[in-house]
Write a protein that holds these residues in place. Structure first.
Motif, PDB file in Angstrom:
ATOM      1  N   MET A  52      96.450   2.822  32.934  1.00 13.24           N
ATOM      2  CA  MET A  52      96.523   4.026  33.765  1.00 13.24           C
ATOM      3  C   MET A  52      97.764   3.900  34.622  1.00 13.24           C
ATOM      4  SD  MET A  52      93.766   5.258  36.695  1.00 13.24           S
ATOM      5  CE  MET A  52      92.837   6.593  35.957  1.00 13.24           C
ATOM      6  N   SER A  53      98.481   4.981  34.805  1.00 20.53           N
ATOM      7  CA  SER A  53      99.664   4.905  35.647  1.00 20.53           C
ATOM      8  C   SER A  53      99.245   4.724  37.105  1.00 20.53           C
ATOM      9  CB  SER A  53     100.515   6.165  35.507  1.00 20.53           C
ATOM     10  OG  SER A  53      99.885   7.271  36.139  1.00 20.53           O
ATOM     11  N   LEU A  54     100.129   4.126  37.894  1.00 22.39           N
ATOM     12  CA  LEU A  54      99.832   3.928  39.306  1.00 22.39           C
ATOM     13  C   LEU A  54      99.626   5.272  39.994  1.00 22.39           C
ATOM     14  CD1 LEU A  54      99.542   1.663  41.402  1.00 22.39           C
ATOM     15  CD2 LEU A  54     101.975   1.946  41.928  1.00 22.39           C
ATOM     16  N   LYS A  55     100.442   6.257  39.613  1.00 15.88           N
ATOM     17  CA  LYS A  55     100.315   7.596  40.189  1.00 15.88           C
ATOM     18  C   LYS A  55      98.936   8.183  39.897  1.00 15.88           C
ATOM     19  CE  LYS A  55     102.236  12.280  39.727  1.00 15.88           C
ATOM     20  NZ  LYS A  55     103.288  13.097  39.062  1.00 15.88           N
ATOM     21  N   ASP A  56      98.490   8.086  38.650  1.00 13.41           N
ATOM     22  CA  ASP A  56      97.189   8.644  38.283  1.00 13.41           C
ATOM     23  C   ASP A  56      96.052   7.918  39.006  1.00 13.41           C
ATOM     24  OD1 ASP A  56      98.298  10.555  36.645  1.00 13.41           O
ATOM     25  OD2 ASP A  56      97.951   9.458  34.784  1.00 13.41           O
ATOM     26  N   SER A  57      96.194   6.599  39.175  1.00  9.79           N
ATOM     27  CA  SER A  57      95.147   5.852  39.884  1.00  9.79           C
ATOM     28  C   SER A  57      95.086   6.277  41.343  1.00  9.79           C
ATOM     29  CB  SER A  57      95.389   4.337  39.770  1.00  9.79           C
ATOM     30  OG  SER A  57      96.484   3.907  40.559  1.00  9.79           O
ATOM     31  N   HIS A  58      96.239   6.563  41.940  1.00  7.46           N
ATOM     32  CA  HIS A  58      96.277   7.014  43.331  1.00  7.46           C
ATOM     33  C   HIS A  58      95.638   8.395  43.478  1.00  7.46           C
ATOM     34  CE1 HIS A  58      99.801   4.161  44.542  1.00  7.46           C
ATOM     35  NE2 HIS A  58      98.643   3.541  44.404  1.00  7.46           N
ATOM     36  N   ILE A  59      95.911   9.280  42.546  1.00  3.31           N
ATOM     37  CA  ILE A  59      95.309  10.606  42.580  1.00  3.31           C
ATOM     38  C   ILE A  59      93.793  10.494  42.401  1.00  3.31           C
ATOM     39  CG2 ILE A  59      95.097  12.794  41.325  1.00  3.31           C
ATOM     40  CD1 ILE A  59      98.125  12.557  40.713  1.00  3.31           C
ATOM     41  N   TYR A  60      93.381   9.678  41.441  1.00  2.00           N
ATOM     42  CA  TYR A  60      91.949   9.544  41.160  1.00  2.00           C
ATOM     43  C   TYR A  60      91.186   9.044  42.379  1.00  2.00           C
ATOM     44  CZ  TYR A  60      87.543   7.626  39.636  1.00  2.00           C
ATOM     45  OH  TYR A  60      86.204   7.325  39.558  1.00  2.00           O
ATOM     46  N   ARG A  61      91.657   7.959  42.990  1.00  2.00           N
ATOM     47  CA  ARG A  61      90.871   7.357  44.075  1.00  2.00           C
ATOM     48  C   ARG A  61      90.783   8.279  45.286  1.00  2.00           C
ATOM     49  NH1 ARG A  61      94.831   2.355  46.035  1.00  2.00           N
ATOM     50  NH2 ARG A  61      96.317   3.594  47.231  1.00  2.00           N
ATOM     51  N   MET A  62      91.849   9.032  45.555  1.00  2.39           N
ATOM     52  CA  MET A  62      91.822   9.941  46.701  1.00  2.39           C
ATOM     53  C   MET A  62      90.924  11.141  46.409  1.00  2.39           C
ATOM     54  SD  MET A  62      92.954  10.124  49.814  1.00  2.39           S
ATOM     55  CE  MET A  62      94.406   9.040  49.870  1.00  2.39           C
ATOM     56  N   ASP A  74      95.250  17.831  42.532  1.00  2.18           N
ATOM     57  CA  ASP A  74      95.999  16.604  42.271  1.00  2.18           C
ATOM     58  C   ASP A  74      97.208  16.510  43.195  1.00  2.18           C
ATOM     59  OD1 ASP A  74      94.177  16.224  40.269  1.00  2.18           O
ATOM     60  OD2 ASP A  74      95.647  16.126  38.635  1.00  2.18           O
ATOM     61  N   ALA A  75      97.876  17.643  43.405  1.00  2.61           N
ATOM     62  CA  ALA A  75      99.085  17.644  44.229  1.00  2.61           C
ATOM     63  C   ALA A  75      98.775  17.248  45.664  1.00  2.61           C
ATOM     64  CB  ALA A  75      99.742  19.026  44.185  1.00  2.61           C
ATOM     65  N   LEU A  76      97.679  17.776  46.220  1.00  5.59           N
ATOM     66  CA  LEU A  76      97.332  17.428  47.595  1.00  5.59           C
ATOM     67  C   LEU A  76      96.872  15.985  47.689  1.00  5.59           C
ATOM     68  CD1 LEU A  76      96.988  18.081  50.536  1.00  5.59           C
ATOM     69  CD2 LEU A  76      94.755  19.113  50.008  1.00  5.59           C
ATOM     70  N   ALA A  77      96.095  15.529  46.707  1.00  4.86           N
ATOM     71  CA  ALA A  77      95.661  14.127  46.702  1.00  4.86           C
ATOM     72  C   ALA A  77      96.867  13.196  46.699  1.00  4.86           C
ATOM     73  CB  ALA A  77      94.773  13.854  45.495  1.00  4.86           C
ATOM     74  N   LEU A  78      97.863  13.535  45.898  1.00  4.63           N
ATOM     75  CA  LEU A  78      99.061  12.705  45.833  1.00  4.63           C
ATOM     76  C   LEU A  78      99.851  12.770  47.137  1.00  4.63           C
ATOM     77  CD1 LEU A  78     100.774  10.826  44.096  1.00  4.63           C
ATOM     78  CD2 LEU A  78     101.959  12.842  43.204  1.00  4.63           C
ATOM     79  N   THR A  79      99.916  13.937  47.750  1.00  4.73           N
ATOM     80  CA  THR A  79     100.619  14.080  49.027  1.00  4.73           C
ATOM     81  C   THR A  79      99.955  13.228  50.111  1.00  4.73           C
ATOM     82  OG1 THR A  79     101.356  16.314  48.485  1.00  4.73           O
ATOM     83  CG2 THR A  79     101.324  15.718  50.809  1.00  4.73           C
ATOM     84  N   ILE A  80      98.627  13.244  50.159  1.00  6.37           N
ATOM     85  CA  ILE A  80      97.915  12.408  51.132  1.00  6.37           C
ATOM     86  C   ILE A  80      98.200  10.935  50.863  1.00  6.37           C
ATOM     87  CG2 ILE A  80      95.640  11.728  52.012  1.00  6.37           C
ATOM     88  CD1 ILE A  80      94.662  14.566  51.268  1.00  6.37           C
ATOM     89  N   GLN A  81      98.229  10.552  49.575  1.00  2.00           N
ATOM     90  CA  GLN A  81      98.541   9.173  49.212  1.00  2.00           C
ATOM     91  C   GLN A  81      99.952   8.783  49.653  1.00  2.00           C
ATOM     92  OE1 GLN A  81      96.789   6.585  47.745  1.00  2.00           O
ATOM     93  NE2 GLN A  81      98.648   5.404  48.130  1.00  2.00           N
ATOM     94  N   GLU A  94      87.601   0.770  41.203  1.00  2.00           N
ATOM     95  CA  GLU A  94      87.223   1.233  39.867  1.00  2.00           C
ATOM     96  C   GLU A  94      88.418   1.284  38.917  1.00  2.00           C
ATOM     97  OE1 GLU A  94      83.442   4.264  40.506  1.00  2.00           O
ATOM     98  OE2 GLU A  94      85.478   5.070  40.618  1.00  2.00           O
ATOM     99  N   VAL A  95      89.575   1.650  39.435  1.00  2.00           N
ATOM    100  CA  VAL A  95      90.738   1.861  38.563  1.00  2.00           C
ATOM    101  C   VAL A  95      91.836   0.822  38.769  1.00  2.00           C
ATOM    102  CG1 VAL A  95      90.335   4.333  38.306  1.00  2.00           C
ATOM    103  CG2 VAL A  95      91.705   3.521  40.231  1.00  2.00           C
ATOM    104  N   PHE A  96      91.585  -0.159  39.634  1.00  2.00           N
ATOM    105  CA  PHE A  96      92.645  -1.124  39.933  1.00  2.00           C
ATOM    106  C   PHE A  96      93.075  -1.894  38.690  1.00  2.00           C
ATOM    107  CE2 PHE A  96      94.201  -5.320  41.050  1.00  2.00           C
ATOM    108  CZ  PHE A  96      95.228  -5.001  41.918  1.00  2.00           C
ATOM    109  N   GLU A  97      92.102  -2.400  37.932  1.00  2.00           N
ATOM    110  CA  GLU A  97      92.431  -3.209  36.763  1.00  2.00           C
ATOM    111  C   GLU A  97      93.183  -2.381  35.733  1.00  2.00           C
ATOM    112  OE1 GLU A  97      92.726  -6.717  34.607  1.00  2.00           O
ATOM    113  OE2 GLU A  97      92.030  -6.402  36.664  1.00  2.00           O
ATOM    114  N   ALA A  98      92.742  -1.134  35.510  1.00  2.00           N
ATOM    115  CA  ALA A  98      93.411  -0.276  34.528  1.00  2.00           C
ATOM    116  C   ALA A  98      94.860  -0.031  34.924  1.00  2.00           C
ATOM    117  CB  ALA A  98      92.663   1.044  34.394  1.00  2.00           C
ATOM    118  N   ALA A  99      95.118   0.176  36.210  1.00  2.00           N
ATOM    119  CA  ALA A  99      96.493   0.381  36.673  1.00  2.00           C
ATOM    120  C   ALA A  99      97.298  -0.903  36.576  1.00  2.00           C
ATOM    121  CB  ALA A  99      96.487   0.904  38.108  1.00  2.00           C
TER     122      ALA A  99
END
Length: 231
Positions: free
Chosen positions: A57-67, A80-87, A47-52
């Motif tokens: 969209m920043s790569l960081k935000d796309s990673h947080i969103y998808r997780m 957001d912090a935990l989603a990013l940590t898992i990523q 969903e967010v690959f093209e935007a990133a």
């Protein structure tokens, strides 16, 4: 068949393993949920690959969103912090990938038969190149036959990235087969370019309605080499 081209993620290696290891560090996810949750993760990533890719969209935000979105689909509400940590853990475990053991056999067969090989993969250049090197794919596939969307500025399923590799191979599209797990990116992209497509549907996805259909469908890694020998 004069060339066999491969997708990278979840085709040449089992992408669910680093995903599973990352989740296990932080959440108690059941084995029954793992497969569907991973498919949701891939869906939200698309969903967010093209935007990133184009900087909307920043790569960081796309990673947080998808997780976050994938976990929310299964009732796990995370920050957001935990989603990013898992990523971040997911990225780490992707640095410990293992090539599925069927592929050295496939690569050796292609070499003995004079079949050219290559890779087309979506993703950031350095990130995808790290995976390629971790899997030691350059032992079989020359760098000039590897296209990474983040390097060339074209993403699957855009036919232009397939046509770029076709030009490098110097072969007509009808003699090139593409193997990939994503119907939308791999099957549609390859068929739109006049290539043959093998849909590696090992996740048991339902085929969408599309005017583009794969030439072959396999649902296990072990089926790939026997199929290849018939082409």
């Amino acid at each position: 068949m004069r060339a066999m081209i491969f997708d990278l993620d979840d085709t040449l290696y089992d992408q669910i393993q680093p995903f599973k290891r990352a989740l296990e560090r932080h959440l108690a996810v059941s084995e029954e949920q793992l497969g569907p949750l991973y498919l949701a993760f891939r869906h939200h990533a698309d969903e967010v690959f093209e935007a990133a890719a184009i900087g909307k969209m920043s790569l960081k935000d796309s990673h947080i969103y998808r997780m976050k979105a994938a976990l929310a689909d299964f009732g796990y509400q995370v920050s957001d912090a935990l989603a990013l940590t898992i990523q971040i853990d997911y990225d780490y475990f992707q640095g410990q990938l293992e090539l599925n053991p069927i592929f050295p056999e496939i690569f050796d067969y292609c070499k003995t038969q004079g079949i050219a090989m290559g890779i087309i993969t979506n993703g950031p250049h350095r990130h995808q190149l790290r995976k390629i090197r971790t899997l030691k794919l350059l032992d079989w596939i020359p760098m000039e036959h590897i296209l990474i969307s983040g390097q060339v500025g074209i993403t699957k399923p855009n036919p232009a990235i397939f046509q770029l590799l076709e030009e490098r191979l110097g072969l007509p599209g009808g003699q090139i087969y593409y193997v990939g797990d994503s119907f939308d990116n791999d099957v549609v992209g390859a068929k739109s370019s006049g290539w043959r497509a093998v849909w590696f549907n090992h996740r048991g996805r339902q085929a969408p309605l599309s005017s583009h259909q794969p030439d072959y469908v396999v649902d296990e890694w072990a089926q790939l080499l026997p199929l290849l020998k018939t082409l």
